[in-house]
Write a protein that holds these residues in place. Structure first.
Motif, PDB file in Angstrom:
ATOM      1  N   ASN A 155      -1.503   4.423   1.565  1.00 43.69           N
ATOM      2  CA  ASN A 155      -1.695   4.395   3.018  1.00 43.69           C
ATOM      3  C   ASN A 155      -1.394   5.741   3.658  1.00 43.69           C
ATOM      4  O   ASN A 155      -0.951   5.819   4.796  1.00 43.69           O
ATOM      5  CB  ASN A 155      -0.823   3.304   3.652  1.00 43.69           C
ATOM      6  N   GLN A 156      -1.646   6.819   2.915  1.00 41.57           N
ATOM      7  CA  GLN A 156      -1.440   8.153   3.477  1.00 41.57           C
ATOM      8  C   GLN A 156      -2.558   8.478   4.463  1.00 41.57           C
ATOM      9  O   GLN A 156      -3.723   8.138   4.240  1.00 41.57           O
ATOM     10  CB  GLN A 156      -1.393   9.180   2.347  1.00 41.57           C
ATOM     11  N   ALA A 157      -2.187   9.141   5.548  1.00 43.97           N
ATOM     12  CA  ALA A 157      -3.144   9.420   6.629  1.00 43.97           C
ATOM     13  C   ALA A 157      -4.333  10.246   6.149  1.00 43.97           C
ATOM     14  O   ALA A 157      -5.446  10.102   6.652  1.00 43.97           O
ATOM     15  CB  ALA A 157      -2.430  10.136   7.768  1.00 43.97           C
ATOM     16  N   SER A 158      -4.111  11.107   5.164  1.00 45.46           N
ATOM     17  CA  SER A 158      -5.170  11.995   4.693  1.00 45.46           C
ATOM     18  C   SER A 158      -6.114  11.326   3.693  1.00 45.46           C
ATOM     19  O   SER A 158      -7.151  11.889   3.343  1.00 45.46           O
ATOM     20  CB  SER A 158      -4.553  13.223   4.036  1.00 45.46           C
ATOM     21  N   ALA A 159      -5.756  10.118   3.226  1.00 46.09           N
ATOM     22  CA  ALA A 159      -6.541   9.444   2.195  1.00 46.09           C
ATOM     23  C   ALA A 159      -7.436   8.374   2.819  1.00 46.09           C
ATOM     24  O   ALA A 159      -7.134   7.846   3.893  1.00 46.09           O
ATOM     25  CB  ALA A 159      -5.615   8.817   1.164  1.00 46.09           C
ATOM     26  N   PRO A 160      -8.552   8.029   2.167  1.00 45.03           N
ATOM     27  CA  PRO A 160      -9.400   6.943   2.667  1.00 45.03           C
ATOM     28  C   PRO A 160      -8.628   5.631   2.742  1.00 45.03           C
ATOM     29  O   PRO A 160      -7.770   5.356   1.900  1.00 45.03           O
ATOM     30  CB  PRO A 160     -10.524   6.865   1.616  1.00 45.03           C
ATOM     31  N   ARG A 161      -8.937   4.825   3.723  1.00 51.64           N
ATOM     32  CA  ARG A 161      -8.237   3.569   3.934  1.00 51.64           C
ATOM     33  C   ARG A 161      -8.582   2.575   2.832  1.00 51.64           C
ATOM     34  O   ARG A 161      -9.750   2.372   2.494  1.00 51.64           O
ATOM     35  CB  ARG A 161      -8.621   2.978   5.289  1.00 51.64           C
ATOM     36  N   LEU A 169       0.826  -1.205   0.000  1.00 53.52           N
ATOM     37  CA  LEU A 169       0.000   0.000   0.000  1.00 53.52           C
ATOM     38  C   LEU A 169       0.866   1.264   0.000  1.00 53.52           C
ATOM     39  O   LEU A 169       0.559   2.242  -0.697  1.00 53.52           O
ATOM     40  CB  LEU A 169      -0.929  -0.007   1.214  1.00 53.52           C
ATOM     41  N   ARG A 170       1.962   1.231   0.755  1.00 59.21           N
ATOM     42  CA  ARG A 170       2.856   2.397   0.805  1.00 59.21           C
ATOM     43  C   ARG A 170       3.491   2.664  -0.555  1.00 59.21           C
ATOM     44  O   ARG A 170       3.524   3.805  -1.023  1.00 59.21           O
ATOM     45  CB  ARG A 170       3.945   2.168   1.860  1.00 59.21           C
ATOM     46  N   LEU A 171       3.990   1.616  -1.199  1.00 57.50           N
ATOM     47  CA  LEU A 171       4.634   1.791  -2.502  1.00 57.50           C
ATOM     48  C   LEU A 171       3.661   2.308  -3.548  1.00 57.50           C
ATOM     49  O   LEU A 171       4.049   3.014  -4.478  1.00 57.50           O
ATOM     50  CB  LEU A 171       5.252   0.463  -2.956  1.00 57.50           C
ATOM     51  N   LEU A 172       2.391   1.983  -3.388  1.00 57.22           N
ATOM     52  CA  LEU A 172       1.361   2.453  -4.325  1.00 57.22           C
ATOM     53  C   LEU A 172       0.755   3.787  -3.896  1.00 57.22           C
ATOM     54  O   LEU A 172      -0.151   4.291  -4.556  1.00 57.22           O
ATOM     55  CB  LEU A 172       0.259   1.400  -4.456  1.00 57.22           C
TER      56      LEU A 172
END
Length: 535
Positions: free
Chosen positions: A120-126, A114-117
Motif C-alpha cells: 500500500n505504498q503511495a508510489s506503487a499501483p493500488r 496490504l501494509r505488512l506485505l
C-alpha cells in the motif's frame, strides 16, 4: 478498624466475583465468535469442543503443534491480543452500530494486510483485496468474477484435490462446495451458484499413481492441450497455480506457466493459490507485478484460527472486476465491507458484520507481524536447520518413507540469484509410514488411525499435531496416504530467539516423529491381533 474491614469483605468479594463472571462471559463470547461466520467446517463437537479438523478456538500451548498444513490452534499470544481487541469492540458496539464498527475495522484489517506485505505504498499501483471466510471461498469468488465476463464461458484448471483442497474443484466450477454458507443459510452442495454460467473445471495430476512426480514437460503438454481445446471451443481459461501445495509443491512449474501465458495471451488468466502462505512478501509482490491474482489464508503457515482468506488483485484485474455484477447467491457468502470500495459487486451484498472473520484475521495478522519482525537471515537459519534435521530423520529412519518432492523453484520471478530466500526452503515434509517388522507401507486407513491416535487427548500427555493424511498414491491396489510435519510462523518466531530455542523446536519435532513411529507400530500390532482372532 478490624470490624470495618470485616464489614466490607462481602462487598469486595462480590465485586471480585462479578468481575470474574464478566471476564468469563466475555471469553465465552469471544470463543463463540472465533467459530462463527463460516460453514460447517467451523462447527465444534459439543462433547470434544473440536471441529472436523480436530481443533478448537482456545489456545493449547502444551501441544506439539506441527500440523499447520491442515490447521492450528490459536497461540496464547495471539489470543491475548485478540481478547484485548475484542473487549474494545464490545464496549464500542454498546453505543455504536455494530455494522458500522465492523465496516471500519475490516477495512483496517485489509489495509494492515496490504501494509505488512508492502503493497500500500503511495508510489506503487493500488492492489485491491477481497476478504473471504476461507481459501475455498476465494476459488468460488474468482470463478464468479470471471464467468460470463464476455460472451465466452469460463473453464478453470486446478490441481487435483489431494494437492489443494477437497472443495476446490467444486468451487472452481462455480458451485456450492458445502451445505451451509457463512450467512448460516443451507444450500445444495454441488449446485451452480448461478444457473447458466456454465463454468467448467478441469483438473490435472502432478503425481503418478505411485506418488512419484510427473515430469514438467508432461504436465505442460497436458495443460497446453486443455487450453487449446478450450480456445477452439470459444472458452476462456483460469489456470490456478499452487504455491505451496499440501505436499510442498509449486505446480505447475513457473517455466510452464510463463510459456503458457505467452502462448495464449488474453485467453488465459492466472491465479496463484498461495493459501498455505508459505511465501515471502517479495514473492507475493512479484506475482502481482506479473498481473497474477494471489489467494492467501491466515490459517496455515501463519497459524491463525481456521477461516480467514484474501484474494489480492493487481490493477489490471481490478480494472476488469470493479464493474462486474455478481450472482445474487454470493450475498450469502460475504458482506459489502469485505469487498473493495467502488466495486459494483458490493451492490448485491448485504450490510453484515462477520465478527468471526474479523477476529480470525486479527489473530493471523498478529502472527504475520511477529514473523516479519525477524531478520530474514535468521528465518533462513531456522528453516534450514529444521529442514535438515527432519529430512535426515525421514530418510534414514526405517519407520518412514519420504514422499517425493522437488525444490521450490522461482527463477522465472527473480532470475538467477545467489542469495537463498526463506521461502525457497521447504517447511512441509510429507511421509509414509512403514512397518519396521516387514517394511510394508501402512495403508491409507492405517495412516488415518495413526493420525487420530496422536490427536486424541491422553492423560497429561501433550497432543502431537501433524498435517492430516493426504491421499496421494496406490501401492498395487492398496490406497496410500502421507502424513505431514510442518513448521509454522509461530514456531519460527519461537525458534529464532536463540540457538537453544531452535534446538528445542527441532527436539519437539523429533519427539512427534518418535510418537508417530510408535503409534504406527501399535496400529500394525493391533491389526495383526484382529486378523488372528478372525482366523
Amino acid at each position: 478498624m478490624q470490624q470495618v474491614a470485616d464489614d466490607r469483605t462481602p462487598d469486595k468479594n462480590a465485586t471480585t466475583g462479578a468481575l470474574s463472571k464478566q471476564r468469563s462471559e466475555a471469553r465465552d463470547a469471544l470463543l463463540k465468535h472465533l467459530v462463527s461466520g463460516g460453514d460447517e467446517r467451523l462447527d465444534c463437537d459439543p462433547l470434544t469442543g473440536l471441529n472436523m479438523y480436530g481443533y478448537g478456538p482456545a489456545p493449547r500451548p502444551e501441544d506439539l503443534a506441527f500440523g499447520s498444513s491442515t490447521a492450528s490452534t490459536i497461540s496464547a499470544a495471539a489470543f491475548a491480543a485478540v481478547e484485548s481487541y475484542y473487549a474494545d469492540l464490545r464496549r464500542e458496539m454498546e453505543t455504536s452500530s455494530p455494522t458500522a464498527v465492523y465496516d471500519r475495522e475490516i477495512g483496517r484489517g485489509r489495509e494492515d494486510l496490504l501494509r505488512l506485505l508492502g503493497l500500500n505504498q503511495a508510489s506503487a499501483p493500488r492492489i485491491d483485496a477481497i476478504l473471504a471466510t476461507s481459501g475455498t471461498d476465494i476459488h468460488l469468488f474468482s470463478a464468479a468474477l470471471l464467468a460470463g465476463e464476455d460472451e465466452r464461458a469460463l473453464m478453470t484448471i486446478t490441481l487435483m484435490g489431494n494437492e489443494t483442497g477437497s472443495g476446490v474443484m467444486t468451487a472452481s466450477a462455480g458451485r456450492h462446495f458445502m451445505s451451509r454458507v457463512s450467512s448460516a443459510r443451507s444450500v445444495a452442495k454441488g449446485e451452480e451458484l448461478r444457473v447458466g454460467d456454465a463454468t467448467r473445471n478441469a483438473t490435472i495430476a502432478v503425481r503418478n499413481k505411485d506418488g512419484s512426480l510427473r515430469a514438467d514437460n508432461e504436465v505442460e503438454e497436458e495443460l497446453r492441450g486443455l487450453i487449446e481445446l478450450a480456445r477452439a471451443a470459444g472458452l476462456r481459461c483460469l489456470l490456478v497455480v499452487t504455491d505451496v501445495s499440501k505436499t510442498s509443491l509449486l505446480a505447475p512449474s513457473l517455466e510452464t506457466v510463463m510459456r503458457l501465458k505467452e502462448r495464449f495471451g488474453t485467453v488465459l488468466d492466472i491465479m496463484i493459490d498461495a493459501c498455505q502462505f508459505r511465501l515471502s512478501a517479495a514473492t507475493i509482490r512479484a506475482y502481482l507485478a506479473h498481473g497474477f491474482m494471489v489467494a492467501l489464508t491466515g490459517s496455515k503457515f501463519l497459524a491463525g484460527p481456521i477461516f480467514s482468506g484474501a484474494l489480492l488483485c493487481p490493477p489490471q484485474m481490478s480494472q476488469r472486476f470493479k464493474s462486474r455484477a455478481l450472482p445474487g447467491a454470493l450475498a450469502d457468502y460475504c458482506g459489502k465491507a469485505e469487498w473493495p470500495e467502488s466495486w459494483a459487486a458490493r451492490n448485491i451484498l448485504p450490510e453484515r458484520a462477520n465478527l468471526g472473520l474479523l477476529l480470525r484475521w486479527k489473530a493471523a495478522l498478529f502472527e504475520l507481524g511477529c514473523f516479519l519482525d525477524i531478520p530474514e537471515d535468521r528465518v533462513v537459519t531456522v528453516l534450514s536447520a529444521f529442514a535438515e534435521a527432519v529430512s535426515d530423520r525421514l530418510a534414514n529412519d526405517p519407520a518412514f518413507e519420504p514422499l517425493q518432492s522437488r525444490r521450490l523453484e522461482r527463477r522465472e520471478l527473480w532470475g538467477a540469484s545467489s542469495a537463498l530466500r526463506w521461502d525457497e526452503i521447504p517447511s512441509i515434509f510429507s511421509f509414509y509410514l512403514r512397518n519396521c517388522t516387514d517394511g510394508a507401507m501402512l495403508t491409507a486407513a492405517e495412516m488415518a488411525a495413526v493420525y487420530k491416535e496422536l490427536a486424541v487427548e491422553g492423560d497429561g500427555v501433550a497432543l502431537a499435531r501433524l498435517g492430516q493424511p493426504v491421499r496421494c498414491a496406490d501401492f498395487g491396489d492398496v490406497p496410500a496416504s502421507a502424513l505431514r510435519i510442518c513448521l509454522s510462523a509461530p514456531l519460527v518466531v519461537a525458534a529464532s530467539k536463540s540457538d537453544e530455542a531452535l534446538a528445542a523446536v527441532v527436539a519437539h519435532a523429533m519427539q512427534v516423529l518418535d510418537r508417530t513411529a510408535e503409534a504406527a507400530a501399535r496400529q500394525r500390532q493391533g491389526n495383526a491381533k484382529d486378523m488372528r482372532r478372525s482366523a
